[in-house]
Design an enzyme around this catalytic site. Structure first.
Site, PDB file in Angstrom:
ATOM      1  CD  GLU B  46       8.492 -32.908  -2.355  1.00 27.91           C
ATOM      2  OE1 GLU B  46       9.549 -32.664  -2.757  1.00 27.91           O
ATOM      3  OE2 GLU B  46       8.338 -33.328  -1.486  1.00 27.91           O
ATOM      4  CG  ASP B 111      11.599 -17.097   2.405  1.00 25.63           C
ATOM      5  OD1 ASP B 111      10.719 -16.171   2.690  1.00 25.63           O
ATOM      6  OD2 ASP B 111      11.900 -17.777   3.229  1.00 25.63           O
ATOM      7  CG  ASP B 113      11.174 -14.351   7.477  1.00 26.88           C
ATOM      8  OD1 ASP B 113      11.042 -13.710   8.393  1.00 26.88           O
ATOM      9  OD2 ASP B 113      10.883 -15.663   7.602  1.00 26.88           O
ATOM     10  CB  SER B 162       4.999 -15.720   3.582  1.00 27.24           C
ATOM     11  OG  SER B 162       5.080 -14.933   4.847  1.00 27.24           O
ATOM     12  CG  HIS B 168       7.387 -16.985  -0.240  1.00 27.13           C
ATOM     13  ND1 HIS B 168       6.383 -17.877  -0.021  1.00 27.13           N
ATOM     14  CD2 HIS B 168       8.184 -16.850   0.829  1.00 27.13           C
ATOM     15  CE1 HIS B 168       6.608 -18.320   1.297  1.00 27.13           C
ATOM     16  NE2 HIS B 168       7.676 -17.407   1.806  1.00 27.13           N
TER      17      HIS B 168
END
Ligand SMILES: [Zn+2]
Lengths: 502, 437
Positions: B46, B111, B113, B162, B168
């Site tokens: 996907e 991830d 952040d 990112s 990531h």
């Protein structure tokens, strides 16, 4: 019945070979013929054992002393093997061998009965895993090694050189003060995917994708394997089930088992005729379980119940002692207060009431529904009042209902907790204890009629007589000869292929 | 022109150029096709596109590299996300019987952040970053990369900036792509140490003994702590930040065993290293005595520096994550792979923006650059492809595409091993089997 195997090794002493340990991994299906009555006794006894496992796990801390005691008692009551240490000479004696055989065969029978739906599988796996843990923990370290080896659970042992090199890391990875034992105990090396609990909590040393597990903690991995294997086996059994069910004698038996209650058969009623119709209203408030109380209330309010409700409530009433005549009178008087006139009642509803009493159609005397049947089959939809309120009402409604029945807030919280954990029968039992003002009801609730009898006993009503254990229920197939192998052959073949190919 | 000269309003004009002449489609396809080891691996993947005005299009899938190229050049997505490999082609998910369309595999992803560190950085907050706090990402990468390789045995880790405020990680080993949800969540938990939100003061609680994996993490943190925490963030500078640190110090140490209610550190000592030394000294003394809180100085360092993961991103197989080489619409920066050999030199403000690399395309060609283009042996690489290779090589994107190339060479070696296994002789290479079923 038989679980045939295509090729059988010739074993000098099959009995010894088959049941080396009191605990089994159930890798091989049973190979012998058994009679239908033994089939059922085994199944019912194991079901009782699993119910005790479930019950104890909720009321006690798993692994605690009272938990173990409770299970041990049930093991010996039901003749399941529970002691790893028996003297060599009685291992092959009839007693211990019989117990291990029963353990083996009964497990496989319940696989048949509990493979059909996700709910049943989940319940069965959970109880079997707890059962397995209880017994595995009783093995000594040497016995554990021997058990793992015997069942081809080849966890790689960490060699001495590697262990010595890693001593510091292993000590640092240990917890709860087990560090001092690094040099005296064996370590296993398993892929980290097989010991996720240890990974998640950083409770073991991890290197290059392998978890290093001290022998004392290997149970987590063994249980994981046991669970995975059982889950796969159930999926496979489910696929072969249509073949099994094509045997007309097995089908009712298995569906009876999966909907089964343990203990009494409430269709054989000694109380028949001892209850008057006037008593039903007061009894429904005092001694009916929540499901029946709700049905009764709905019937009185609407002067009608839909089919599911009529079946569930009608059979329950029959179980508490209503005769056919009373039943007809009861339903007729209520229904005719509503939109149904006499004539319509006699045409549309009387038949099915007589049917339930075995007076019409196949003339089967229908059995009151057990809790499992109420919980698992035929979920209520809009306008229905049947089902299990703990399972089928949403939490808010259930809460309101319990409040209106004067259950204390703390009691409601306890009940809702059990419901959240999907322990619907235990929630009902808690409701029993709260409404009867007792600490521990001392029975394991499986059936609405059992609820009624226990309630009457506590309240000093007329239930005493009925408490006497009626004969174990054997369905009408019991008298027939043992099952022929062919019916099960295909399924067993599948199972067999499954276990051998790996 | 520098990286900083990016105007979000120019994005619609730049994207067509970027996807036509610069986006490294061939490496991208090479990555997600994984050497063709598993059938339909690329075709069942996907992709999701975020278009202008935040229009979000999920369940895109493509049969070939060419189809992907054509579609991206047509849609010019503002952002590209990569999802799972499904049981069926994602673009046909509506035609499949419900319940059968399932996410089967995906890289194990992480991830990190910067916004999750807001309680421990004083330089910026929220989406802002600066060279001072970027050290946190460097530390996170060092710690996680080591643990994933050494503890879990993974080998193919792609670290990606990112484009704005975080990094990531794509773990691309075959075993990682096949992990169950339970295994992913266990790994993420294993790697998580900082627990609790605003209500929790002490967010790191070490057990005793300290697990080897945490010991290794501490080695990394200790290396960066003096410069990063004591100087760049001045955690022992102003009273306000000192108080935050002191809240993590056990009471008996805080007051130095005296009756004075004045904390130890409010003494005349102003030098941050010496202040820290003072605390450490207390910790060393304490280690022999009490049990509780004996590792408090390590807990402080970890609370300030240990990587903070978004566990939910890692858990799900069907969770989408922003694709490498996607553009960040706000900053215009390209999401580029990070070369770990140069990790300490990686500067997010050096990462090219889409406006920069598009401008670089317009620069006059320098003669010798033409010569550097390798002569492709495959004749089926068409002219457009070859031109694109020349194109990105003339921009600052080149060195980041090279990082991806090198990463893919590593993956290819493993893929070749997989193919060999499939063509026979696999018994010898199989992972030992521990099951008997
Ligand atoms: Zn900053």
């Amino acid at each position: 019945m038989q679980f045939p195997v295509r090729q059988r090794r010739l074993i000098a002493n099959p009995k010894t070979e088959l049941y080396v340990h009191f605990l089994q991994f159930y890798g091989q299906p049973p190979l012998e013929n058994i009679s239908l009555s033994e089939f059922e006794t085994f199944a019912v006894d194991r079901l009782k054992l699993l119910k005790t496992v479930e019950n104890s796990g909720v009321s006690q801390v798993k692994g605690s002393e009272p938990y173990q005691k409770k299970l041990d008692k049930e093991f010996s009551n039901l003749n399941f093997p529970n002691k790893p240490d028996i003297k060599e000479e009685d291992k092959d004696g009839p007693n211990e061998y019989e117990k291990r055989r029963k353990d083996h065969i009964s497990h496989f029978i319940l696989r048949l009965a509990y493979c059909q739906t996700e709910d049943l599988r989940r319940w069965f796996i959970q109880q079997e895993v707890d059962l397995f843990r209880h017994r595995f923990n009783r093995l000594t370290s040497v016995q554990k090694s021997s058990f793992l080896k015997h069942n081809n659970l080849h966890y790689e042992t960490v060699g001495l050189v590697e262990k010595t090199a890693l001593t510091d890391k292993l000590v640092q990875s240990s917890y709860a003060g087990s560090g001092s034992k690094v040099d005296t105990q064996d370590y296993y090396k398993v892929p980290f995917q097989d010991a996720l609990d240890l990974v998640r909590n950083r409770k073991a040393y991890l290197k290059a994708g392998y978890v290093y597990i001290p022998q004392q903690d290997i149970v987590i991995t063994v249980l994981n394997d046991f669970r995975t294997q059982l889950s796969k086996a159930l999926a496979l059994t489910a696929r072969s089930l249509p073949t099994v069910l094509s045997d007309e004698r097995l089908q009712p038996l298995l569906s009876h088992l999966s909907h089964a209650y343990v203990g009494q058969d409430y269709s054989i009623q000694k109380n028949m005729g001892k209850i008057s119709l006037e008593q039903i209203d007061p009894l429904s408030g005092k001694s009916f379980p929540l499901c029946m109380r709700g049905l009764h209330q709905a019937l009185r309010e609407n002067h009608h119940l839909r089919h599911g409700g009529r079946m569930q409530y009608g059979l329950f009433l029959k179980g508490i002692g209503l005769t056919l005549e009373q039943a007809l009178q009861f339903w007729r008087s209520e229904f005719t207060k509503g939109k149904v006139d006499m004539d319509k009642f006699d045409k549309q509803y009387a038949y099915s009431i007589r049917h339930n009493f075995g007076k019409e159609g196949k003339r089967t005397d229908y059995t009151p529904y057990s809790c499992l049947k109420v919980i698992l089959s035929n979920a209520p939809s809009q306008g229905d009042h049947h089902g299990c309120p703990f399972r089928h009402s949403d939490a808010e409604l259930l809460k309101q209902k319990l409040q209106s029945y004067k259950v204390s807030p703390s009691g409601i919280a306890q009940i809702l907790d059990l419901v959240k954990g999907m322990h619907y029968q235990l929630a009902c039992q808690k409701y029993f204890e709260l409404t009867h003002n007792i600490e521990d009801s001392g029975f394991s609730l499986n059936h609405p009629n059992q609820y009624f009898l226990e309630s009457q006993r506590v309240l000093g009503g007329g239930g005493k007589e009925a408490k006497a254990e009626p004969p174990q229920r054997a369905p009408d197939v019991a008298a027939k000869p043992p099952l022929d192998p062919p019916a099960l052959a295909e399924m067993a073949e599948d199972l067999d292929a499954y276990f051998q190919d790996g | 022109m520098t990286s900083a000269d990016y105007e979000p309003a120019s994005l619609p004009d730049l994207l067509p150029l970027y996807y036509r002449r610069l986006f490294p489609f061939s490496q991208y396809y090479r990555w997600l096709n994984y050497g063709g080891v598993q059938k339909n691996y690329f075709q069942h993947r996907e992709f999701s596109f975020t278009l202008k005005d935040d229009i979000y299009v999920r369940y895109q899938s493509f049969n070939t590299q060419n189809e992907l190229e054509k579609e991206m050049q047509k849609m010019n997505p503002y952002k590209i996300d990569i999802g799972a490999v499904y049981s069926h082609r994602p673009n046909q998910h509506n035609t499949v019987k419900s319940g059968t369309f399932q996410a089967l595999e995906k890289e194990l992803v992480f991830d990190i952040d910067m916004t999750d560190y807001d309680d421990v950085r004083s330089c910026c907050s929220a989406a802002d970053i600066c060279p001072k706090c970027w050290t946190l990402m460097t530390i996170a990468i060092r710690i996680l990369d080591r643990a994933l390789r050494e503890d879990f045995g993974f080998r193919h880790l792609l670290w990606v900036y990112s484009g704005r405020r975080g990094v990531h990680c794509w773990v691309c080993d075959e075993a990682a792509r096949k992990l169950s949800v339970a295994a992913r969540s266990a790994i993420a938990e294993y790697l998580s140490l900082v627990k609790g939100g605003d209500e929790t003061v002490r967010k790191v609680v070490l057990s005793d003994p300290i697990h080897p994996s945490i010991r290794d993490a501490l080695k990394v943190v200790e290396r960066y702590f003096p410069q990063y925490a004591l100087h760049d963030q001045a955690v022992l500078g102003l009273k306000e930040s000192v108080d935050k640190v002191l809240a993590l110090v056990p009471e008996d140490i805080l007051y130095g065993g005296t009756d004075s209610r004045e904390p130890l550190l409010y003494s005349s000592e102003k030098n941050p290293e010496k202040r820290w030394g003072l605390l450490r000294g207390c910790a060393t003394t304490k280690q022999g005595t009490l049990k509780k809180g004996q590792h408090f100085e390590k807990e402080i360092m970890l609370q300030y520096c240990y990587p903070r993961l978004d566990v939910n991103v890692s858990k799900g197989v069907n969770h989408l994550l922003k694709s490498p080489f996607s553009v960040h619409p706000k900053t215009g920066r390209i999401s580029v792979p990070i070369d770990l050999r140069q990790l300490d030199k990686f500067d997010p403000f050096d990462v090219p923006t889409i406006s920069l690399i598009c401008a670089e395309l317009d620069r006059p060609r320098v003669g010798e650059e033409e010569e550097q283009v390798p002569k492709e042996k495959d004749s089926d690489i068409d002219a457009a492809e070859r031109r694109r290779i020349r194109d990105y090589k003339r921009t600052s994107l080149a060195k980041y595409v090279k990082v991806l190339d090198q990463f893919l060479d590593g993956v290819a070696l493993s893929n070749r091993g997989e193919l060999l296994k499939k063509s026979g002789g696999f018994e010898t290479k199989m992972k030992p089997c521990f099951y008997n079923y």
